[in-house]
Every structure is written in C-alpha cells, then in structure tokens.
Design a protein around this motif. Structure first.
Motif, PDB file in Angstrom:
ATOM      1  N   PHE A  66      12.659  -6.435  -4.191  1.00 26.92           N
ATOM      2  CA  PHE A  66      11.350  -6.380  -3.908  1.00 26.92           C
ATOM      3  C   PHE A  66      11.271  -6.508  -2.338  1.00 26.92           C
ATOM      4  O   PHE A  66      10.163  -6.083  -1.752  1.00 26.92           O
ATOM      5  N   GLN A  67      11.854  -7.707  -1.788  1.00 27.41           N
ATOM      6  CA  GLN A  67      11.512  -7.858  -0.154  1.00 27.41           C
ATOM      7  C   GLN A  67      11.906  -6.634   0.551  1.00 27.41           C
ATOM      8  O   GLN A  67      11.424  -6.261   1.536  1.00 27.41           O
ATOM      9  N   CYS A  68      13.161  -6.150   0.217  1.00 24.81           N
ATOM     10  CA  CYS A  68      13.572  -4.704   1.090  1.00 24.81           C
ATOM     11  C   CYS A  68      12.814  -3.756   0.878  1.00 24.81           C
ATOM     12  O   CYS A  68      12.520  -2.995   1.856  1.00 24.81           O
ATOM     13  N   ALA A  69      12.071  -3.569  -0.450  1.00 24.40           N
ATOM     14  CA  ALA A  69      11.380  -2.609  -0.509  1.00 24.40           C
ATOM     15  C   ALA A  69       9.811  -2.444   0.240  1.00 24.40           C
ATOM     16  O   ALA A  69       9.331  -1.677   0.888  1.00 24.40           O
ATOM     17  N   ALA A  70       9.448  -3.940   0.272  1.00 21.24           N
ATOM     18  CA  ALA A  70       8.277  -4.024   1.058  1.00 21.24           C
ATOM     19  C   ALA A  70       8.466  -4.076   2.419  1.00 21.24           C
ATOM     20  O   ALA A  70       7.784  -3.401   3.420  1.00 21.24           O
ATOM     21  N   LEU A  71       9.775  -4.356   3.079  1.00 26.97           N
ATOM     22  CA  LEU A  71      10.217  -3.972   4.384  1.00 26.97           C
ATOM     23  C   LEU A  71      10.124  -2.582   4.783  1.00 26.97           C
ATOM     24  O   LEU A  71       9.840  -2.082   5.708  1.00 26.97           O
ATOM     25  N   LEU A  72      10.683  -1.729   3.915  1.00 23.43           N
ATOM     26  CA  LEU A  72      10.705  -0.313   3.856  1.00 23.43           C
ATOM     27  C   LEU A  72       9.535   0.399   4.056  1.00 23.43           C
ATOM     28  O   LEU A  72       9.270   1.269   4.710  1.00 23.43           O
ATOM     29  N   ALA A  73       8.504  -0.235   3.439  1.00 22.04           N
ATOM     30  CA  ALA A  73       7.288   0.188   3.423  1.00 22.04           C
ATOM     31  C   ALA A  73       6.628   0.270   4.858  1.00 22.04           C
ATOM     32  O   ALA A  73       5.760   1.206   5.150  1.00 22.04           O
ATOM     33  N   ASN A  74       7.001  -0.727   5.496  1.00 24.70           N
ATOM     34  CA  ASN A  74       6.668  -0.920   6.997  1.00 24.70           C
ATOM     35  C   ASN A  74       6.852   0.515   7.688  1.00 24.70           C
ATOM     36  O   ASN A  74       6.366   0.569   8.755  1.00 24.70           O
ATOM     37  N   PHE A  75       8.030   0.994   7.547  1.00 24.04           N
ATOM     38  CA  PHE A  75       8.677   1.860   8.270  1.00 24.04           C
ATOM     39  C   PHE A  75       8.275   3.351   7.886  1.00 24.04           C
ATOM     40  O   PHE A  75       8.815   4.208   8.437  1.00 24.04           O
ATOM     41  N   VAL A  76       7.470   3.588   6.750  1.00 26.47           N
ATOM     42  CA  VAL A  76       7.290   4.967   6.359  1.00 26.47           C
ATOM     43  C   VAL A  76       6.663   5.751   7.331  1.00 26.47           C
ATOM     44  O   VAL A  76       6.818   6.973   7.356  1.00 26.47           O
ATOM     45  N   ASP A  77       5.615   5.218   8.038  1.00 29.48           N
ATOM     46  CA  ASP A  77       4.854   5.916   8.853  1.00 29.48           C
ATOM     47  C   ASP A  77       5.328   5.852  10.400  1.00 29.48           C
ATOM     48  O   ASP A  77       4.591   6.344  11.299  1.00 29.48           O
TER      49      ASP A  77
END
Length: 137
Positions: A66-77
């Motif tokens: 879950f933490q990695c998924a949240a971090l990945l969301a930071n780099f989407v844009d």
C-alpha cells in the motif's frame, strides 16, 4: 462491561503506540534509505505480541504494498522522473523479486522457527551494516 471497556482502552493504546512508532520509524527509514518492511515486522512483533514471524512478515509486506502504491501515485503526473534505465532495471528486478519471494516462502515450510528468526536477524543485520557503511562513504 468494565472488562470490555478495559480491552477497548488497551486496544486504543496499542493502536496509538503503533501509529507513533510507525511514523517515527517511517521517517527514519526515509532519511536513512532502509526498508520499512523490516521496521513494520519489528513493531508488529513487539507491540502487538505476534510471535509468528511469517504472519508478521506477510503483514509487513502487505503494508509496504500500500505504501509503494501511494508513492507511485506521486510520480504519475511527472513523466520526466521515469527514465529508460529505470524501466530496464524494473524489468530485471521485478521477476527476480517474485522468484526470490516464491523460493523463500517454499523454504520457509522446511525451516524451524529458530532458524527462520536467525536468518531474518542475520539479513536485517547485514542490511543495516551495508546501509550504515554506504552512508559513511
């Protein structure tokens, strides 16, 4: 009723202590660059009294997902952050990680609890020593 209220208070204290410890440990992991999963396992075993290492490890891994998924969301844009070298590294590392996890879970079935604890302790120590030596140089 009093027994139930005492259990609720104890549970709330544990959850508060867990949130505090994970917040502090998360900050330390972020600063030092070490893996948070090891910290999660320690908190789960020490605060919640779980003596089953595979259960604590699985819970720590689930939390890290879950933490990695949240971090990945930071780099989407931010496409400029993703470089071809990173994608190539991911293509190599991801199958190796999945294979390693599958082999380790298979080996876990044949290991005693003491040998599992010693192995995890040795790997954690080696990881900590490596991170410490790397940060000093």
């Amino acid at each position: 009723a009093a027994d139930r209220a005492a259990r609720v208070r104890t549970r709330r204290r544990r959850m508060g202590l867990t949130a505090l410890l994970l917040g502090v440990l998360g900050a330390v992991c972020g600063i030092v660059g070490s893996g948070g999963g090891v910290m999660y396992v320690s908190v789960i075993m020490l605060v919640w009294g779980v003596d089953d290492l595979p259960l604590a490890t699985g819970t720590g891994v689930a939390l890290m997902c879950f933490q990695c998924a949240a971090l990945l969301a930071n780099f989407v844009d931010k496409p400029q952050v993703v470089r071809p070298q990173m994608l190539a590294c991911l293509a190599i590392v991801l199958p190796c990680c999945v294979t390693g996890a599958a082999l380790a879970s298979r080996a876990l079935l044949y290991m005693s609890k003491v040998s599992v604890n010693l192995t995890v302790s040795a790997v954690s120590f080696a990881l900590g020593a490596t991170i410490t030596l790397t940060s000093l140089s």
